[in-house]
Scaffold this motif. Structure first.
Motif, mmCIF file in Angstrom:
data_model
loop_
_atom_site.group_PDB
_atom_site.id
_atom_site.type_symbol
_atom_site.label_atom_id
_atom_site.label_comp_id
_atom_site.label_asym_id
_atom_site.label_seq_id
_atom_site.Cartn_x
_atom_site.Cartn_y
_atom_site.Cartn_z
ATOM 1 N N GLY A 79 33.452 -13.308 -4.395
ATOM 2 C CA GLY A 79 32.740 -12.978 -5.624
ATOM 3 C C GLY A 79 32.946 -11.524 -6.026
ATOM 4 N N LEU A 80 32.977 -10.637 -5.040
ATOM 5 C CA LEU A 80 33.203 -9.217 -5.322
ATOM 6 C C LEU A 80 34.610 -8.974 -5.852
ATOM 7 C CD1 LEU A 80 31.490 -7.601 -2.191
ATOM 8 C CD2 LEU A 80 30.658 -7.551 -4.552
ATOM 9 N N THR A 81 35.609 -9.594 -5.216
ATOM 10 C CA THR A 81 36.979 -9.370 -5.672
ATOM 11 C C THR A 81 37.231 -10.023 -7.027
ATOM 12 O OG1 THR A 81 37.738 -11.296 -4.388
ATOM 13 C CG2 THR A 81 37.893 -9.138 -3.336
ATOM 14 N N GLN A 82 36.639 -11.220 -7.251
ATOM 15 C CA GLN A 82 36.803 -11.876 -8.544
ATOM 16 C C GLN A 82 36.133 -11.070 -9.653
ATOM 17 O OE1 GLN A 82 38.488 -15.111 -9.344
ATOM 18 N NE2 GLN A 82 38.373 -13.831 -11.157
ATOM 19 N N ALA A 83 34.962 -10.499 -9.363
ATOM 20 C CA ALA A 83 34.267 -9.671 -10.349
ATOM 21 C C ALA A 83 35.096 -8.431 -10.689
ATOM 22 C CB ALA A 83 32.891 -9.257 -9.818
ATOM 23 N N ALA A 84 35.748 -7.854 -9.682
ATOM 24 C CA ALA A 84 36.604 -6.688 -9.924
ATOM 25 C C ALA A 84 37.759 -7.057 -10.856
ATOM 26 C CB ALA A 84 37.143 -6.151 -8.596
ATOM 27 N N VAL A 85 38.339 -8.241 -10.649
ATOM 28 C CA VAL A 85 39.419 -8.694 -11.526
ATOM 29 C C VAL A 85 38.921 -8.828 -12.966
ATOM 30 C CG1 VAL A 85 40.986 -10.602 -12.060
ATOM 31 C CG2 VAL A 85 40.633 -9.918 -9.683
ATOM 32 N N LEU A 86 37.777 -9.492 -13.129
ATOM 33 C CA LEU A 86 37.275 -9.768 -14.483
ATOM 34 C C LEU A 86 36.842 -8.507 -15.222
ATOM 35 C CD1 LEU A 86 35.308 -13.131 -14.231
ATOM 36 C CD2 LEU A 86 37.535 -12.683 -15.224
ATOM 37 N N VAL A 87 36.252 -7.562 -14.512
ATOM 38 C CA VAL A 87 35.819 -6.353 -15.210
ATOM 39 C C VAL A 87 37.032 -5.552 -15.690
ATOM 40 C CG1 VAL A 87 35.623 -4.784 -13.217
ATOM 41 C CG2 VAL A 87 34.114 -4.490 -15.186
ATOM 42 N N LEU A 88 38.074 -5.488 -14.869
ATOM 43 C CA LEU A 88 39.298 -4.792 -15.286
ATOM 44 C C LEU A 88 39.978 -5.528 -16.440
ATOM 45 C CD1 LEU A 88 40.722 -3.875 -11.767
ATOM 46 C CD2 LEU A 88 39.940 -2.253 -13.503
ATOM 47 N N GLU A 89 40.044 -6.859 -16.340
ATOM 48 C CA GLU A 89 40.680 -7.641 -17.400
ATOM 49 C C GLU A 89 39.926 -7.531 -18.720
ATOM 50 O OE1 GLU A 89 41.147 -11.681 -16.293
ATOM 51 O OE2 GLU A 89 42.807 -11.305 -14.907
ATOM 52 N N THR A 90 38.600 -7.622 -18.653
ATOM 53 C CA THR A 90 37.812 -7.645 -19.889
ATOM 54 C C THR A 90 37.838 -6.295 -20.590
ATOM 55 O OG1 THR A 90 36.377 -9.297 -18.844
ATOM 56 C CG2 THR A 90 35.602 -8.328 -20.891
ATOM 57 N N TYR A 91 37.693 -5.216 -19.831
ATOM 58 C CA TYR A 91 37.818 -3.885 -20.444
ATOM 59 C C TYR A 91 39.252 -3.656 -20.922
ATOM 60 C CZ TYR A 91 33.183 -2.027 -19.399
ATOM 61 O OH TYR A 91 31.826 -1.786 -19.386
ATOM 62 N N GLY A 92 40.219 -4.193 -20.175
ATOM 63 C CA GLY A 92 41.617 -4.021 -20.566
ATOM 64 C C GLY A 92 41.936 -4.711 -21.875
ATOM 65 N N VAL A 93 41.513 -5.988 -22.015
ATOM 66 C CA VAL A 93 41.828 -6.728 -23.233
ATOM 67 C C VAL A 93 41.088 -6.159 -24.437
ATOM 68 C CG1 VAL A 93 40.004 -8.490 -23.121
ATOM 69 C CG2 VAL A 93 42.245 -9.078 -24.083
ATOM 70 N N ALA A 94 39.973 -5.471 -24.195
ATOM 71 C CA ALA A 94 39.242 -4.837 -25.301
ATOM 72 C C ALA A 94 40.019 -3.660 -25.889
ATOM 73 C CB ALA A 94 37.863 -4.369 -24.826
ATOM 74 N N ALA A 156 46.064 -2.604 -13.334
ATOM 75 C CA ALA A 156 45.141 -2.564 -12.195
ATOM 76 C C ALA A 156 44.583 -3.951 -11.897
ATOM 77 C CB ALA A 156 44.000 -1.584 -12.487
ATOM 78 N N ALA A 157 44.297 -4.714 -12.947
ATOM 79 C CA ALA A 157 43.786 -6.068 -12.765
ATOM 80 C C ALA A 157 44.821 -6.942 -12.058
ATOM 81 C CB ALA A 157 43.421 -6.684 -14.119
ATOM 82 N N ALA A 158 46.105 -6.742 -12.357
ATOM 83 C CA ALA A 158 47.164 -7.523 -11.712
ATOM 84 C C ALA A 158 47.189 -7.261 -10.210
ATOM 85 C CB ALA A 158 48.518 -7.194 -12.336
ATOM 86 N N VAL A 159 47.003 -5.995 -9.825
ATOM 87 C CA VAL A 159 46.987 -5.648 -8.401
ATOM 88 C C VAL A 159 45.807 -6.317 -7.706
ATOM 89 C CG1 VAL A 159 46.771 -3.771 -6.733
ATOM 90 C CG2 VAL A 159 48.136 -3.440 -8.802
ATOM 91 N N VAL A 160 44.620 -6.202 -8.316
ATOM 92 C CA VAL A 160 43.418 -6.760 -7.699
ATOM 93 C C VAL A 160 43.483 -8.288 -7.677
ATOM 94 C CG1 VAL A 160 40.893 -6.867 -7.802
ATOM 95 C CG2 VAL A 160 42.068 -4.749 -8.403
ATOM 96 N N ARG A 161 44.012 -8.891 -8.740
ATOM 97 C CA ARG A 161 44.097 -10.352 -8.772
ATOM 98 C C ARG A 161 45.039 -10.864 -7.685
ATOM 99 N NH1 ARG A 161 45.736 -14.405 -13.701
ATOM 100 N NH2 ARG A 161 43.802 -13.675 -14.621
ATOM 101 N N ALA A 162 46.166 -10.186 -7.484
ATOM 102 C CA ALA A 162 47.084 -10.600 -6.418
ATOM 103 C C ALA A 162 46.372 -10.569 -5.067
ATOM 104 C CB ALA A 162 48.308 -9.693 -6.399
ATOM 105 N N GLY A 163 45.600 -9.509 -4.836
ATOM 106 C CA GLY A 163 44.838 -9.427 -3.597
ATOM 107 C C GLY A 163 43.812 -10.536 -3.491
ATOM 108 N N HIS A 164 43.183 -10.882 -4.619
ATOM 109 C CA HIS A 164 42.181 -11.949 -4.616
ATOM 110 C C HIS A 164 42.824 -13.298 -4.295
ATOM 111 C CE1 HIS A 164 38.672 -14.306 -5.791
ATOM 112 N NE2 HIS A 164 39.463 -15.020 -6.577
ATOM 113 N N VAL A 165 43.988 -13.594 -4.892
ATOM 114 C CA VAL A 165 44.672 -14.867 -4.629
ATOM 115 C C VAL A 165 45.023 -14.983 -3.152
ATOM 116 C CG1 VAL A 165 46.743 -16.220 -5.093
ATOM 117 C CG2 VAL A 165 45.544 -15.112 -6.974
ATOM 118 N N VAL A 166 45.548 -13.893 -2.585
ATOM 119 C CA VAL A 166 45.888 -13.898 -1.156
ATOM 120 C C VAL A 166 44.630 -14.074 -0.308
ATOM 121 C CG1 VAL A 166 46.798 -12.507 0.749
ATOM 122 C CG2 VAL A 166 47.967 -12.518 -1.460
ATOM 123 N N LEU A 167 43.552 -13.384 -0.695
ATOM 124 C CA LEU A 167 42.309 -13.465 0.071
ATOM 125 C C LEU A 167 41.739 -14.876 0.057
ATOM 126 C CD1 LEU A 167 40.282 -11.774 1.694
ATOM 127 C CD2 LEU A 167 39.055 -11.336 -0.454
#
Length: 315
Positions: A79-94, A156-167
Protein backbone atom coordinates in the motif's frame (compact mmCIF):
# COMPACT_ATOMS: atom_id res chain seq x y z
CA UNK A 1 -4.22 -23.15 -13.38
CA UNK A 2 -4.76 -20.02 -15.52
CA UNK A 3 -3.40 -20.17 -19.05
CA UNK A 4 -0.62 -17.85 -20.20
CA UNK A 5 -3.01 -16.22 -22.68
CA UNK A 6 -5.60 -15.55 -19.97
CA UNK A 7 -2.97 -13.93 -17.75
CA UNK A 8 -1.78 -11.80 -20.67
CA UNK A 9 -5.35 -10.64 -21.41
CA UNK A 10 -5.83 -9.59 -17.77
CA UNK A 11 -2.56 -7.64 -17.73
CA UNK A 12 -3.41 -6.03 -21.07
CA UNK A 13 -6.80 -4.95 -19.67
CA UNK A 14 -4.97 -3.34 -16.75
CA UNK A 15 -2.75 -1.51 -19.24
CA UNK A 16 -5.79 -0.20 -21.15
CA UNK A 17 -7.47 1.00 -17.96
CA UNK A 18 -4.33 2.65 -16.64
CA UNK A 19 -3.66 4.20 -20.03
CA UNK A 20 -7.06 5.89 -19.87
CA UNK A 21 -6.46 6.97 -16.27
CA UNK A 22 -4.07 9.79 -17.20
CA UNK A 23 -6.62 11.87 -19.06
CA UNK A 24 -9.21 11.05 -16.38
CA UNK A 25 -6.86 12.09 -13.56
CA UNK A 26 -5.75 15.22 -15.40
CA UNK A 27 -9.38 16.30 -15.87
CA UNK A 28 -10.28 15.46 -12.26
CA UNK A 29 -7.33 17.46 -10.88
CA UNK A 30 -8.53 20.48 -12.84
CA UNK A 31 -11.63 20.44 -10.60
CA UNK A 32 -10.21 19.16 -7.30
CA UNK A 33 -6.84 19.21 -5.47
CA UNK A 34 -4.59 16.20 -6.08
CA UNK A 35 -4.77 14.87 -2.46
CA UNK A 36 -8.58 14.98 -2.59
CA UNK A 37 -8.65 13.03 -5.85
CA UNK A 38 -6.30 10.42 -4.40
CA UNK A 39 -8.25 10.11 -1.14
CA UNK A 40 -11.59 9.58 -2.91
CA UNK A 41 -9.96 7.13 -5.31
CA UNK A 42 -8.63 5.02 -2.45
CA UNK A 43 -11.62 5.36 -0.11
CA UNK A 44 -14.19 4.31 -2.72
CA UNK A 45 -11.99 1.38 -3.78
CA UNK A 46 -11.61 0.27 -0.14
CA UNK A 47 -15.39 0.36 0.39
CA UNK A 48 -15.89 -1.62 -2.82
CA UNK A 49 -13.40 -4.24 -1.62
CA UNK A 50 -15.42 -4.68 1.56
CA UNK A 51 -18.72 -4.88 -0.33
CA UNK A 52 -17.83 -7.43 -3.04
CA UNK A 53 -17.36 -10.51 -0.80
CA UNK A 54 -20.58 -9.79 1.14
CA UNK A 55 -22.55 -10.33 -2.05
CA UNK A 56 -20.80 -13.64 -2.59
CA UNK A 57 -20.54 -15.20 0.81
CA UNK A 58 -21.81 -12.93 3.53
CA UNK A 59 -19.90 -10.80 6.04
CA UNK A 60 -17.75 -13.70 7.22
CA UNK A 61 -16.08 -13.76 3.81
CA UNK A 62 -15.26 -10.07 3.88
CA UNK A 63 -11.60 -9.01 3.63
CA UNK A 64 -11.66 -7.12 6.92
CA UNK A 65 -12.97 -10.10 8.90
CA UNK A 66 -10.47 -12.76 7.83
CA UNK A 67 -7.14 -11.10 7.17
CA UNK A 68 -4.05 -13.15 7.91
CA UNK A 69 -0.95 -11.65 9.51
CA UNK A 70 0.90 -11.81 6.18
CA UNK A 71 -1.96 -10.11 4.32
CA UNK A 72 -1.93 -7.25 6.83
CA UNK A 73 1.85 -6.85 6.84
CA UNK A 74 2.49 -7.18 3.11
CA UNK A 75 -0.70 -5.31 2.23
CA UNK A 76 0.55 -2.34 4.25
CA UNK A 77 3.96 -2.52 2.59
CA UNK A 78 2.50 -2.71 -0.91
CA UNK A 79 0.00 0.00 0.00
CA UNK A 80 2.86 2.38 0.77
CA UNK A 81 4.68 1.70 -2.49
CA UNK A 82 1.47 1.87 -4.54
CA UNK A 83 0.56 5.19 -2.89
CA UNK A 84 4.02 6.53 -3.76
CA UNK A 85 3.45 5.57 -7.40
CA UNK A 86 0.03 7.24 -7.54
CA UNK A 87 1.07 10.47 -5.87
CA UNK A 88 3.98 10.89 -8.30
CA UNK A 89 1.80 9.98 -11.29
CA UNK A 90 -1.09 12.25 -10.31
CA UNK A 91 1.08 15.30 -9.63
CA UNK A 92 3.04 14.48 -12.79
CA UNK A 93 0.01 14.28 -15.09
CA UNK A 94 -1.26 17.56 -13.63
CA UNK A 95 1.86 19.25 -15.07
CA UNK A 96 2.22 17.51 -18.42
CA UNK A 97 0.00 16.05 -21.12
CA UNK A 98 -1.89 12.81 -20.54
CA UNK A 99 -0.14 11.26 -23.55
CA UNK A 100 3.32 12.22 -22.33
CA UNK A 101 2.56 10.97 -18.81
CA UNK A 102 1.50 7.55 -20.03
CA UNK A 103 4.40 7.28 -22.46
CA UNK A 104 7.09 8.27 -19.96
CA UNK A 105 5.84 5.69 -17.47
CA UNK A 106 6.78 3.03 -20.03
CA UNK A 107 10.35 3.31 -18.76
CA UNK A 108 9.08 0.85 -16.16
CA UNK A 109 9.78 -1.66 -18.94
CA UNK A 110 13.51 -0.87 -18.72
CA UNK A 111 13.70 -0.66 -14.94
CA UNK A 112 11.67 -3.72 -13.90
CA UNK A 113 14.14 -6.40 -15.09
CA UNK A 114 17.05 -4.38 -13.67
CA UNK A 115 15.45 -4.19 -10.23
CA UNK A 116 14.26 -7.79 -10.55
CA UNK A 117 17.88 -8.78 -11.24
CA UNK A 118 16.94 -10.92 -14.22
CA UNK A 119 19.81 -12.11 -16.43
CA UNK A 120 18.12 -11.48 -19.77
CA UNK A 121 19.74 -11.63 -23.23
CA UNK A 122 21.24 -8.49 -24.67
CA UNK A 123 18.41 -8.32 -27.21
CA UNK A 124 16.01 -7.45 -24.39
CA UNK A 125 18.03 -4.38 -23.47
CA UNK A 126 18.23 -3.36 -27.11
CA UNK A 127 14.42 -3.50 -27.14
CA UNK A 128 14.34 -1.48 -23.94
CA UNK A 129 16.69 1.03 -25.55
CA UNK A 130 14.26 1.41 -28.45
CA UNK A 131 11.50 2.17 -25.91
CA UNK A 132 13.72 4.72 -24.16
CA UNK A 133 14.51 6.45 -27.46
CA UNK A 134 10.80 6.55 -28.24
CA UNK A 135 10.01 8.17 -24.89
CA UNK A 136 12.76 10.73 -25.53
CA UNK A 137 11.16 11.70 -28.83
CA UNK A 138 7.73 11.95 -27.23
CA UNK A 139 8.98 14.27 -24.50
CA UNK A 140 10.79 16.45 -27.03
CA UNK A 141 7.57 17.67 -28.69
CA UNK A 142 8.54 19.82 -31.70
CA UNK A 143 12.24 19.72 -30.86
CA UNK A 144 14.79 18.59 -28.30
CA UNK A 145 14.25 20.19 -24.89
CA UNK A 146 14.76 19.48 -21.20
CA UNK A 147 11.95 17.54 -19.51
CA UNK A 148 9.44 19.67 -17.59
CA UNK A 149 8.38 19.24 -13.96
CA UNK A 150 5.56 16.87 -14.88
CA UNK A 151 7.89 14.80 -17.06
CA UNK A 152 10.41 14.46 -14.22
CA UNK A 153 7.69 13.42 -11.79
CA UNK A 154 6.58 10.75 -14.25
CA UNK A 155 10.19 9.53 -14.54
CA UNK A 156 10.27 9.17 -10.76
CA UNK A 157 6.95 7.34 -10.89
CA UNK A 158 8.42 4.88 -13.42
CA UNK A 159 11.26 4.05 -11.01
CA UNK A 160 8.91 3.54 -8.06
CA UNK A 161 6.40 1.56 -10.12
CA UNK A 162 9.11 -0.83 -11.33
CA UNK A 163 10.09 -1.40 -7.71
CA UNK A 164 6.44 -1.95 -6.77
CA UNK A 165 5.92 -4.55 -9.55
CA UNK A 166 9.03 -6.44 -8.41
CA UNK A 167 7.95 -6.19 -4.77
CA UNK A 168 4.50 -7.62 -5.55
CA UNK A 169 6.17 -10.61 -7.18
CA UNK A 170 8.61 -11.13 -4.32
CA UNK A 171 6.17 -10.87 -1.40
CA UNK A 172 3.48 -13.02 -3.03
CA UNK A 173 5.88 -15.79 -4.06
CA UNK A 174 5.11 -18.95 -2.08
CA UNK A 175 2.78 -17.19 0.36
CA UNK A 176 -0.94 -17.76 0.82
CA UNK A 177 -1.90 -14.16 0.05
CA UNK A 178 -5.38 -13.67 -1.42
CA UNK A 179 -5.49 -10.92 -4.07
CA UNK A 180 -8.78 -9.37 -2.85
CA UNK A 181 -7.68 -9.17 0.77
CA UNK A 182 -4.27 -7.82 -0.23
CA UNK A 183 -5.91 -5.20 -2.44
CA UNK A 184 -8.32 -4.22 0.37
CA UNK A 185 -5.42 -3.52 2.72
CA UNK A 186 -3.59 -1.50 0.04
CA UNK A 187 -6.68 0.64 -0.58
CA UNK A 188 -7.25 1.19 3.14
CA UNK A 189 -3.63 2.24 3.60
CA UNK A 190 -3.93 4.72 0.72
CA UNK A 191 -7.15 6.19 2.14
CA UNK A 192 -5.53 6.70 5.54
CA UNK A 193 -2.39 8.23 4.04
CA UNK A 194 -4.30 10.82 1.99
CA UNK A 195 -7.07 11.65 4.49
CA UNK A 196 -5.22 14.46 6.27
CA UNK A 197 -3.73 16.10 3.13
CA UNK A 198 -7.16 15.85 1.45
CA UNK A 199 -9.11 17.35 4.37
CA UNK A 200 -9.03 21.00 3.17
CA UNK A 201 -10.47 19.99 -0.21
CA UNK A 202 -13.19 17.63 1.03
CA UNK A 203 -15.91 20.34 1.34
CA UNK A 204 -15.52 20.96 -2.39
CA UNK A 205 -16.84 17.45 -3.05
CA UNK A 206 -20.35 18.63 -2.16
CA UNK A 207 -20.20 21.11 -5.03
CA UNK A 208 -18.58 18.70 -7.48
CA UNK A 209 -20.52 18.01 -10.66
CA UNK A 210 -21.64 14.64 -11.98
CA UNK A 211 -18.88 14.51 -14.60
CA UNK A 212 -16.12 14.88 -12.01
CA UNK A 213 -17.77 12.30 -9.75
CA UNK A 214 -17.92 9.91 -12.71
CA UNK A 215 -14.19 10.43 -13.22
CA UNK A 216 -13.48 9.81 -9.53
CA UNK A 217 -15.53 6.61 -9.54
CA UNK A 218 -13.79 5.41 -12.69
CA UNK A 219 -10.39 6.05 -11.09
CA UNK A 220 -11.45 4.23 -7.92
CA UNK A 221 -13.30 1.21 -9.29
CA UNK A 222 -11.54 0.54 -12.58
CA UNK A 223 -8.10 2.16 -12.29
CA UNK A 224 -7.98 1.31 -8.58
CA UNK A 225 -9.88 -1.78 -7.44
CA UNK A 226 -9.92 -3.71 -10.71
CA UNK A 227 -6.36 -2.81 -11.70
CA UNK A 228 -4.80 -3.48 -8.28
CA UNK A 229 -6.65 -6.78 -7.92
CA UNK A 230 -5.95 -7.93 -11.47
CA UNK A 231 -2.27 -6.97 -11.29
CA UNK A 232 -1.75 -8.80 -7.98
CA UNK A 233 -3.50 -11.91 -9.29
CA UNK A 234 -1.61 -11.91 -12.58
CA UNK A 235 1.84 -11.32 -11.06
CA UNK A 236 1.22 -14.30 -8.76
CA UNK A 237 1.01 -16.47 -11.88
CA UNK A 238 3.75 -15.01 -14.07
CA UNK A 239 7.08 -13.21 -13.80
CA UNK A 240 7.38 -9.61 -12.65
CA UNK A 241 9.36 -8.90 -15.82
CA UNK A 242 6.61 -10.30 -18.06
CA UNK A 243 4.02 -8.27 -16.15
CA UNK A 244 6.13 -5.16 -16.69
CA UNK A 245 6.33 -5.88 -20.42
CA UNK A 246 2.57 -6.24 -20.85
CA UNK A 247 1.85 -3.26 -18.65
CA UNK A 248 4.36 -1.47 -20.86
CA UNK A 249 1.65 -1.20 -23.54
CA UNK A 250 -0.06 1.32 -21.25
CA UNK A 251 1.55 4.35 -22.97
CA UNK A 252 0.00 3.41 -26.29
CA UNK A 253 -3.47 3.50 -24.73
CA UNK A 254 -2.63 6.74 -22.94
CA UNK A 255 -1.65 8.31 -26.26
CA UNK A 256 -4.77 7.07 -28.03
CA UNK A 257 -7.07 8.33 -25.28
CA UNK A 258 -5.21 11.64 -24.95
CA UNK A 259 -5.42 12.37 -28.67
CA UNK A 260 -8.81 10.80 -29.37
CA UNK A 261 -10.74 12.11 -26.36
CA UNK A 262 -8.53 14.81 -24.87
CA UNK A 263 -7.75 16.70 -28.06
CA UNK A 264 -3.99 16.53 -27.48
CA UNK A 265 -1.93 17.13 -30.61
CA UNK A 266 0.67 14.79 -32.06
CA UNK A 267 3.80 16.02 -33.80
CA UNK A 268 5.87 14.05 -36.28
CA UNK A 269 8.39 13.30 -33.52
CA UNK A 270 5.58 12.10 -31.24
CA UNK A 271 4.32 9.70 -33.88
CA UNK A 272 7.83 8.33 -34.39
CA UNK A 273 8.32 8.03 -30.63
CA UNK A 274 5.03 6.17 -30.20
CA UNK A 275 6.02 3.75 -32.97
CA UNK A 276 9.36 3.07 -31.25
CA UNK A 277 7.62 2.45 -27.91
CA UNK A 278 5.23 -0.08 -29.48
CA UNK A 279 8.03 -1.81 -31.40
CA UNK A 280 10.33 -2.01 -28.39
CA UNK A 281 7.58 -3.26 -26.09
CA UNK A 282 6.54 -6.15 -28.30
CA UNK A 283 10.12 -7.03 -29.19
CA UNK A 284 11.07 -7.11 -25.52
CA UNK A 285 8.01 -9.20 -24.70
CA UNK A 286 8.96 -11.84 -27.26
CA UNK A 287 12.56 -11.96 -26.00
CA UNK A 288 11.45 -12.36 -22.37
CA UNK A 289 8.91 -15.05 -23.27
CA UNK A 290 11.52 -17.06 -25.19
CA UNK A 291 14.00 -16.70 -22.33
CA UNK A 292 11.47 -17.96 -19.76
CA UNK A 293 10.71 -21.02 -21.90
CA UNK A 294 14.40 -21.89 -22.13
CA UNK A 295 15.07 -21.40 -18.40
CA UNK A 296 13.55 -24.75 -17.26
CA UNK A 297 15.55 -26.56 -19.97
CA UNK A 298 18.75 -24.92 -18.77
CA UNK A 299 17.93 -25.85 -15.17
CA UNK A 300 17.34 -29.49 -16.16
CA UNK A 301 20.74 -29.55 -17.84
CA UNK A 302 22.44 -28.28 -14.71
CA UNK A 303 22.66 -24.61 -15.69
CA UNK A 304 21.60 -22.29 -12.82
CA UNK A 305 18.33 -20.52 -13.56
CA UNK A 306 18.39 -16.73 -13.61
CA UNK A 307 16.95 -15.10 -10.53
CA UNK A 308 13.55 -13.58 -10.99
CA UNK A 309 12.52 -15.33 -14.18
CA UNK A 310 9.38 -16.61 -12.55
CA UNK A 311 7.09 -15.92 -9.63
CA UNK A 312 5.83 -18.84 -7.60
CA UNK A 313 2.08 -19.24 -7.28
CA UNK A 314 0.53 -18.52 -3.91
CA UNK A 315 -1.15 -21.63 -2.51
Amino acid sequence: MPTSRRIDVVLLAVAVVWGSSYLTAKTATDALPVPTVLFVRYAVAALACAAVPRRRGGPAAGPTGGLTRDEKAYGCLLGLTQAAVLVLETYGVAHTSAGNAGLIISLTLVLTPVLDRVALPGRFFLAAGVCTAGVGLLVSGNGLRAPGTGDLLMLAAAVVRAGHVVLVGRVTAGRALRPLQLTAVQCAVGAVLFLLPAAPGLPALARTGAATWAQLLYLALFCGLFAFLAQTWAVQHTSATRAGLLLGTEPVWALLVGTGLGGERLTALSVLGAALVVTGTYWGQSVERAHRRLAPVAADEGVPRSAGTGVSRAR
